[in-house]
Motif scaffolding. Structure first.
Motif, mmCIF file in Angstrom:
data_model
loop_
_atom_site.group_PDB
_atom_site.id
_atom_site.type_symbol
_atom_site.label_atom_id
_atom_site.label_comp_id
_atom_site.label_asym_id
_atom_site.label_seq_id
_atom_site.Cartn_x
_atom_site.Cartn_y
_atom_site.Cartn_z
ATOM 1 N N ARG A 212 0.841 -1.194 0.000
ATOM 2 C CA ARG A 212 0.000 0.000 0.000
ATOM 3 C C ARG A 212 0.884 1.254 0.000
ATOM 4 N N VAL A 213 0.434 2.303 -0.683
ATOM 5 C CA VAL A 213 1.158 3.579 -0.656
ATOM 6 C C VAL A 213 0.680 4.352 0.573
ATOM 7 N N LEU A 214 1.581 4.634 1.511
ATOM 8 C CA LEU A 214 1.201 5.339 2.740
ATOM 9 C C LEU A 214 1.138 6.849 2.522
ATOM 10 N N ALA A 215 2.055 7.358 1.728
ATOM 11 C CA ALA A 215 2.068 8.795 1.420
ATOM 12 C C ALA A 215 2.913 9.004 0.179
ATOM 13 N N GLN A 216 2.603 10.056 -0.560
ATOM 14 C CA GLN A 216 3.435 10.362 -1.723
ATOM 15 C C GLN A 216 3.456 11.858 -2.002
ATOM 16 N N GLU A 316 9.283 15.511 3.985
ATOM 17 C CA GLU A 316 7.878 15.884 4.181
ATOM 18 C C GLU A 316 6.960 14.675 3.975
ATOM 19 N N VAL A 317 7.276 13.874 2.969
ATOM 20 C CA VAL A 317 6.446 12.705 2.663
ATOM 21 C C VAL A 317 6.596 11.647 3.765
ATOM 22 N N LEU A 318 7.808 11.498 4.294
ATOM 23 C CA LEU A 318 8.024 10.564 5.408
ATOM 24 C C LEU A 318 7.187 10.985 6.620
ATOM 25 N N GLU A 319 7.164 12.304 6.850
ATOM 26 C CA GLU A 319 6.385 12.822 7.975
ATOM 27 C C GLU A 319 4.900 12.528 7.799
ATOM 28 N N GLN A 320 4.417 12.773 6.574
ATOM 29 C CA GLN A 320 3.000 12.474 6.263
ATOM 30 C C GLN A 320 2.683 11.010 6.520
ATOM 31 N N ARG A 322 4.164 9.146 8.596
ATOM 32 C CA ARG A 322 4.542 8.833 9.982
ATOM 33 C C ARG A 322 5.553 7.683 10.038
ATOM 34 N N VAL A 323 6.525 7.798 9.173
ATOM 35 C CA VAL A 323 7.590 6.787 9.109
ATOM 36 C C VAL A 323 8.919 7.529 9.257
ATOM 37 N N THR A 324 9.823 7.015 10.092
ATOM 38 C CA THR A 324 11.120 7.674 10.257
ATOM 39 C C THR A 324 12.118 7.074 9.259
#
Ligand SMILES: Nc1ncnc2c1ncn2[C@@H]1O[C@H](COP(=O)(O)OP(=O)(O)OP(=O)(O)O)[C@@H](O)[C@H]1O
Ligand SMILES: [Mg+2]
Length: 387
Positions: A212-216, A316-320, A322-324
């Motif tokens: 699944r795409v979590l954020a992009q 910014e996308v990592l933050e969206q 919620r992945v470090t």
């Protein structure tokens, strides 16, 4: 290799810069040169002939209004849209005024909608690949995440009118992930696509099936072209200071410089330094212009701000999502510009691991698309309803 008349599952990447066609995970050579990349360029010559690919790209400075490049940016975009307006502001084209639903161009070959130009380039790529649209059982095509449903429909209609019966449009980061994921299992992956004109980044959750795409996110105007222009400007200024000769005063010479700089940039993936012959670029240049040297350190310095911008968007996308960065266990590279050493080193520094590049980065989207086209059950999971 003649593969006409077979029934094929095919993947297509109609890129801003290059077009690639793949089948069963392998890019198909497009024509006699054996190259798997066809420049996404079309030119209408004064003789009445239309040329596509490298011969078209070479005409961008000689005959700008009749040399159509980067058309992917505006497929299905109405002339009043911000996408179309910024394209027109930066490209040297005459805009047609007949169609209000899609940007069109007035050329010496006539007036054409963006999707009609795209169709001609795609048809040419398939002819070079020796694949008839009628022999294609399923075609999967990459689309930017920024395309609206209306724009996707315009592209879909264009492809169907070429004779492809079953076409699916899938977002490009998903296709890159498909190209890599089959080779290993990952929990959290980063898709990092740095092409010619566009930067895309996505965080993938690989624990679910299908992933699944979590954020992009991304920047539609960030890519290798920016690096070429900045490098060309750097060399131009350097030469002007040293010899008083300006390679930028003639647009054709300046375009040649940009082209040669791009070739040199690609060579620097294998060599420490390379030379560009100033007098080959500009026959009017005095002998003192000589050879211009370009080395890896200069390339790294010039490319650095663009790489940093891409990394900032990635944060910014990592933050969206919620992945470090520590939680990312694989980085999937896509796009020709990810061959840049400075880019790979910056990713190693930030993520503490080497990015994956076991799939040719210039072909990942087409490869992933072809793998999906060949696996109907996986394809269904990404498309929902068939088109
Ligand atoms: N060895 C290399 N080093 C640096 N850059 C490279 C190298 N090889 C190719 N490139 C760059 O890759 C870019 C083209 O990449 P690619 O074919 O992935 O773009 P695209 O998919 O058509 O464009 P986009 O993704 O922006 O729509 C060009 O800017 C080219 O200069
Ligand atoms: Mg691309």
């Amino acid at each position: 290799m003649a593969i006409r008349h077979q029934t094929l599952a095919i993947g297509l990447d109609f890129g801003t810069t290059n077009t690639t066609v793949a089948s069963f995970g392998r890019p198909i050579p497009l024509g006699e040169t054996g190259s798997v990349l066809l420049p996404s360029a079309l030119a209408f010559l004064p003789s009445g002939t239309t040329v596509i690919g490298e011969p078209a790209r070479m005409r961008r400075a000689i005959d700008p209004p009749n040399t159509l490049l980067s058309i992917k940016r505006v497929i299905g975009a109405p002339p009043s849209s911000s996408v179309a307006k910024s394209f027109i502001a930066t490209m040297p084209y005459f805009v047609g005024d007949i169609h209000q639903d899609e940007l069109s161009f007035r050329t010496r070959g006539g007036a054409f909608r963006a999707s009609e130009i795209a169709k001609m380039i795609i048809a040419h790529a398939f002819a070079l690949a020796d694949v008839s649209p009628l022999s294609v059982s399923v075609l999967v095509v990459g689309v930017p995440t920024s395309y609206t449903p209306e724009r996707k429909q315009v592209l879909l209609n264009a492809l169907q009118s070429l004779g492809f019966a079953k076409v699916h449009l899938i977002e490009e980061p998903v296709l890159t992930a498909v190209a890599y994921v089959g080779r290993s299992s990952v929990r959290r992956a980063l898709v990092f696509d740095f092409g010619g004109g566009t930067f895309d980044v996505a965080v993938i959750d690989g624990t679910l099936h299908p992933f699944r795409v979590l954020a992009q996110g991304g920047d539609p105007y960030l890519g290798g072209n920016d690096i070429d222009l900045a490098l060309a400007m750097r060399l131009r200024e350097q030469l002007l200071r040293a010899t008083g000769w300006d390679l930028g005063s003639n647009p054709v010479v300046l375009d040649r410089l940009v082209h040669e700089v791009e070739q040199a940039k690609m060579q620097l993936a294998y060599e420490e330094s390379t030379l560009i012959q100033g007098t080959d670029l500009d026959p009017a240049a005095p002998i003192s212009v000589g050879a211009i040297s370009l080395d890896r350190a200069t390339l790294a310095e010039v490319a650095c701000p663009f790489v940093m911008r891409a990394l900032q968007i990635t944060e910014e996308v990592l933050e969206q999502a919620r992945v470090t960065p520590r939680e990312i266990d694989a980085i999937f590279l896509s796009g020709g510009s990810t061959r840049l050493a400075v880019l790979r080193e910056s990713l190693v520094q930030r993520f503490g691991k080497r990015p994956r590049h076991d799939v040719d980065p210039a072909c990942t989207v087409a490869i992933g698309a072809s793998l999906l086209a060949a696996r109907p059950e996986l394809l269904q999971a990404f498309v929902g309803s068939p088109s």
